[in-house]
Design a protein around this motif. Structure first.
Motif, PDB file in Angstrom:
ATOM      1  N   TYR A 153      62.618  20.988  44.822  1.00  0.00           N
ATOM      2  CA  TYR A 153      61.489  21.910  44.931  1.00  0.00           C
ATOM      3  C   TYR A 153      61.979  23.289  44.499  1.00  0.00           C
ATOM      4  O   TYR A 153      63.184  23.573  44.476  1.00  0.00           O
ATOM      5  CB  TYR A 153      60.907  21.938  46.351  1.00  0.00           C
ATOM      6  CG  TYR A 153      61.833  22.406  47.438  1.00  0.00           C
ATOM      7  CD1 TYR A 153      61.775  23.701  47.935  1.00  0.00           C
ATOM      8  CD2 TYR A 153      62.779  21.540  47.998  1.00  0.00           C
ATOM      9  CE1 TYR A 153      62.627  24.132  48.942  1.00  0.00           C
ATOM     10  CE2 TYR A 153      63.635  21.963  49.003  1.00  0.00           C
ATOM     11  CZ  TYR A 153      63.559  23.261  49.473  1.00  0.00           C
ATOM     12  OH  TYR A 153      64.410  23.683  50.458  1.00  0.00           O
ATOM     13  N   ASP A 154      61.060  24.161  44.122  1.00  0.00           N
ATOM     14  CA  ASP A 154      61.418  25.407  43.445  1.00  0.00           C
ATOM     15  C   ASP A 154      62.194  26.377  44.323  1.00  0.00           C
ATOM     16  O   ASP A 154      62.986  27.178  43.823  1.00  0.00           O
ATOM     17  CB  ASP A 154      60.157  26.109  42.926  1.00  0.00           C
ATOM     18  CG  ASP A 154      59.506  25.366  41.766  1.00  0.00           C
ATOM     19  OD1 ASP A 154      60.159  24.460  41.207  1.00  0.00           O
ATOM     20  OD2 ASP A 154      58.353  25.694  41.435  1.00  0.00           O
ATOM     21  N   GLU A 155      61.983  26.330  45.639  1.00  0.00           N
ATOM     22  CA  GLU A 155      62.473  27.400  46.498  1.00  0.00           C
ATOM     23  C   GLU A 155      63.850  27.160  47.100  1.00  0.00           C
ATOM     24  O   GLU A 155      64.333  28.014  47.858  1.00  0.00           O
ATOM     25  CB  GLU A 155      61.471  27.652  47.647  1.00  0.00           C
ATOM     26  CG  GLU A 155      60.117  28.147  47.206  1.00  0.00           C
ATOM     27  CD  GLU A 155      59.199  27.038  46.716  1.00  0.00           C
ATOM     28  OE1 GLU A 155      58.166  27.348  46.085  1.00  0.00           O
ATOM     29  OE2 GLU A 155      59.527  25.849  46.977  1.00  0.00           O
ATOM     30  N   TYR A 156      64.502  26.029  46.816  1.00  0.00           N
ATOM     31  CA  TYR A 156      65.774  25.782  47.498  1.00  0.00           C
ATOM     32  C   TYR A 156      66.828  26.814  47.102  1.00  0.00           C
ATOM     33  O   TYR A 156      67.495  27.402  47.964  1.00  0.00           O
ATOM     34  CB  TYR A 156      66.301  24.367  47.235  1.00  0.00           C
ATOM     35  CG  TYR A 156      67.624  24.163  47.945  1.00  0.00           C
ATOM     36  CD1 TYR A 156      67.664  24.018  49.323  1.00  0.00           C
ATOM     37  CD2 TYR A 156      68.832  24.221  47.255  1.00  0.00           C
ATOM     38  CE1 TYR A 156      68.875  23.898  49.998  1.00  0.00           C
ATOM     39  CE2 TYR A 156      70.038  24.107  47.927  1.00  0.00           C
ATOM     40  CZ  TYR A 156      70.057  23.941  49.289  1.00  0.00           C
ATOM     41  OH  TYR A 156      71.252  23.852  49.957  1.00  0.00           O
ATOM     42  N   SER A 157      67.029  27.045  45.804  1.00  0.00           N
ATOM     43  CA  SER A 157      68.083  27.954  45.349  1.00  0.00           C
ATOM     44  C   SER A 157      67.556  29.177  44.610  1.00  0.00           C
ATOM     45  O   SER A 157      68.075  30.285  44.780  1.00  0.00           O
ATOM     46  CB  SER A 157      69.053  27.210  44.406  1.00  0.00           C
ATOM     47  OG  SER A 157      69.682  26.130  45.039  1.00  0.00           O
ATOM     48  N   ALA A 158      66.557  28.983  43.764  1.00  0.00           N
ATOM     49  CA  ALA A 158      66.158  30.025  42.811  1.00  0.00           C
ATOM     50  C   ALA A 158      65.852  31.384  43.437  1.00  0.00           C
ATOM     51  O   ALA A 158      66.234  32.420  42.871  1.00  0.00           O
ATOM     52  CB  ALA A 158      64.969  29.538  41.977  1.00  0.00           C
ATOM     53  N   PRO A 159      65.187  31.465  44.602  1.00  0.00           N
ATOM     54  CA  PRO A 159      64.900  32.800  45.150  1.00  0.00           C
ATOM     55  C   PRO A 159      66.138  33.599  45.531  1.00  0.00           C
ATOM     56  O   PRO A 159      66.046  34.824  45.707  1.00  0.00           O
ATOM     57  CB  PRO A 159      64.061  32.484  46.399  1.00  0.00           C
ATOM     58  CG  PRO A 159      63.496  31.132  46.165  1.00  0.00           C
ATOM     59  CD  PRO A 159      64.557  30.400  45.402  1.00  0.00           C
ATOM     60  N   TRP A 160      67.286  32.938  45.650  1.00  0.00           N
ATOM     61  CA  TRP A 160      68.492  33.615  46.142  1.00  0.00           C
ATOM     62  C   TRP A 160      69.427  34.041  45.022  1.00  0.00           C
ATOM     63  O   TRP A 160      70.500  34.587  45.296  1.00  0.00           O
ATOM     64  CB  TRP A 160      69.206  32.708  47.150  1.00  0.00           C
ATOM     65  CG  TRP A 160      68.238  32.036  48.057  1.00  0.00           C
ATOM     66  CD1 TRP A 160      68.001  30.699  48.176  1.00  0.00           C
ATOM     67  CD2 TRP A 160      67.310  32.672  48.964  1.00  0.00           C
ATOM     68  NE1 TRP A 160      67.009  30.456  49.080  1.00  0.00           N
ATOM     69  CE2 TRP A 160      66.559  31.645  49.587  1.00  0.00           C
ATOM     70  CE3 TRP A 160      67.047  33.997  49.303  1.00  0.00           C
ATOM     71  CZ2 TRP A 160      65.561  31.916  50.521  1.00  0.00           C
ATOM     72  CZ3 TRP A 160      66.053  34.268  50.237  1.00  0.00           C
ATOM     73  CH2 TRP A 160      65.335  33.229  50.842  1.00  0.00           C
ATOM     74  N   PHE A 161      68.994  33.825  43.767  1.00  0.00           N
ATOM     75  CA  PHE A 161      69.753  34.356  42.631  1.00  0.00           C
ATOM     76  C   PHE A 161      69.341  35.821  42.423  1.00  0.00           C
ATOM     77  O   PHE A 161      68.796  36.198  41.386  1.00  0.00           O
ATOM     78  CB  PHE A 161      69.467  33.544  41.368  1.00  0.00           C
ATOM     79  CG  PHE A 161      69.849  32.093  41.441  1.00  0.00           C
ATOM     80  CD1 PHE A 161      70.997  31.669  42.084  1.00  0.00           C
ATOM     81  CD2 PHE A 161      69.055  31.130  40.834  1.00  0.00           C
ATOM     82  CE1 PHE A 161      71.353  30.327  42.140  1.00  0.00           C
ATOM     83  CE2 PHE A 161      69.393  29.788  40.874  1.00  0.00           C
ATOM     84  CZ  PHE A 161      70.546  29.382  41.531  1.00  0.00           C
ATOM     85  N   ASP A 162      69.591  36.641  43.426  1.00  0.00           N
ATOM     86  CA  ASP A 162      69.054  37.999  43.451  1.00  0.00           C
ATOM     87  C   ASP A 162      70.124  39.077  43.355  1.00  0.00           C
ATOM     88  O   ASP A 162      69.823  40.270  43.456  1.00  0.00           O
ATOM     89  CB  ASP A 162      68.232  38.207  44.730  1.00  0.00           C
ATOM     90  CG  ASP A 162      69.029  37.908  46.007  1.00  0.00           C
ATOM     91  OD1 ASP A 162      70.253  37.675  45.914  1.00  0.00           O
ATOM     92  OD2 ASP A 162      68.410  37.901  47.094  1.00  0.00           O
TER      93      ASP A 162
END
Length: 383
Positions: free
Chosen positions: A329-338
């Protein structure tokens, strides 16, 4: 994979059933939900994947389930008071465990789904639960830290550990990083090569005794060792020692861990430090934090010692690998590449073996101290 899932189920049951009734609803840290919420969330996530996303069933009661157990819909501070009674929660959890394992073993509508290829979803759920069980240990840690200091208990004394300050050295090397096992998460998926400049890495993690020396040389009071952000954080929170330490100076002292008060073993890896503290220690020691690719190469090729005792802070931010695609699902890792989350490697004493593979990437912001983190040093070598 079903055996792994069953093991995590029983660990969840034991964790909740062994929790004193006066604390299972409590929130002890702004980042940590109550123990009962973690227990219920794990079973809710199983139901969402199996009932709703694979079998296409409508949720039975959206308000009771989704509004409480999806993290983004339920602020942490509200969760404890909304949980069902304990005498309802545990039977509900056990009933779902039996039903879901039965479905994963024999339900044609589930077994034929693409997510069940090589038992991927079963392993994903088992790892999800293992991560929450490690968080439960963090909750227990803060429950002890917030209460009166418990008496020192003989059974919890730590065994001595032999360590050294030896280093492993590499010339410039082509390293292979990443994983392709069915268990890997999206952020570690994809075996690929990296060119590493000459480097050295400590064979062992930094120990309590070494950290004691850092404190005796006023490491927490020397701004030149700290980043500007780290120094501001240290002053704002009056940080003087690793989380849970009792006593300082020349006294080896005691420390509070999730299991209780223990005598602090000078040779055990230090635990309970932020990345800010790890970075300051590394400067004091004339070293630096390792890049995660250096760490992984050394673990695969050089037999690092002491891995799996503490999560080890790395020098680089959490970032996607080449060809990254969110999954499942989209939210596992991508939001934390910040750019604010940094990688930790290795696992801790409170991590399940499922999470201790060489390619596993943990990630937190640099001020976090409750994530069972320590540090291993690295150096840049002259070519």
């Amino acid at each position: 994979m079903l055996d792994d899932l069953a093991r995590q189920h029983e660990r969840l049951n034991t964790a909740l059933e062994s929790t004193p009734t006066e604390i299972w609803r409590n929130q002890y840290h702004p980042d940590l939900s109550p123990i009962g919420w973690h227990y219920a969330h794990c079973h809710f996530i199983e139901a969402v994947w199996l009932r709703e996303r694979i079998l296409g069933h409508a949720p039975p009661r959206t308000r009771d389930w989704h509004d409480l157990y999806f993290p983004e819909l339920s602020p942490k501070w509200r969760r404890g008071g909304r949980l069902p009674a304990l005498d309802r929660l545990i039977p509900w959890g056990r009933e779902l465990q039996f039903r879901h394992r039965d479905w994963l073993a024999r339900h044609a509508g589930i077994l034929d789904h693409p997510l069940m290829a090589n038992e991927y979803l079963t392993g994903f759920l088992a790892q999800h639960h293992a991560m929450h069980l490690e968080t439960l240990a963090q909750v227990r840690w803060f429950a002890r830290l917030r209460g009166p200091d418990p008496a020192l208990s003989e059974p919890h004394l730590q065994a001595p550990e032999i360590t050294s300050q030896s280093w492993l050295e590499w010339d410039a090397v082509h390293a292979t990083v990443g994983g392709d096992d069915v268990l890997v998460f999206d952020n570690e998926k994809g075996v690929h090569g990296k060119e590493l400049a000459p480097f050295a890495i400590r064979r062992d993690p930094v120990t309590n005794g070494e950290w004691q020396a850092f404190m005796q040389e006023a490491g927490y009071h020397r701004p030149e060792l700290w980043s500007r952000e780290g120094w501001d954080w240290r002053k704002a929170h009056d940080i003087q020692a690793p989380l849970g330490w009792r006593g300082s100076g020349t006294d080896i002292g005691l420390q509070v861990l999730p299991e209780g008060m223990v005598q602090r073993n000078a040779d055990a890896p230090v635990v309970g430090i932020s990345r800010f503290e790890a970075e300051a220690f590394a400067r004091w020691a004339g070293a630096r934090l390792p890049h995660e690719h250096e760490w992984e190469h050394a673990q695969r090729e050089g037999s690092l010692r002491g891995t799996g005792r503490v999560w080890e802070w790395c020098g680089n931010p959490f970032a996607p690998y080449p060809g990254f695609r969110p999954f499942p699902y989209d939210e596992y890792s991508a939001p934390w590449f910040d750019g604010r989350h940094y990688v930790l490697r290795g696992g801790s004493d409170w991590s399940d073996p499922l999470l201790k593979r060489p390619s596993m990437r943990n990630f937190f912001t640099p001020e976090k101290r409750h994530v069972f983190a320590g540090v291993r040093l690295a150096r840049t070598m002259e070519p």
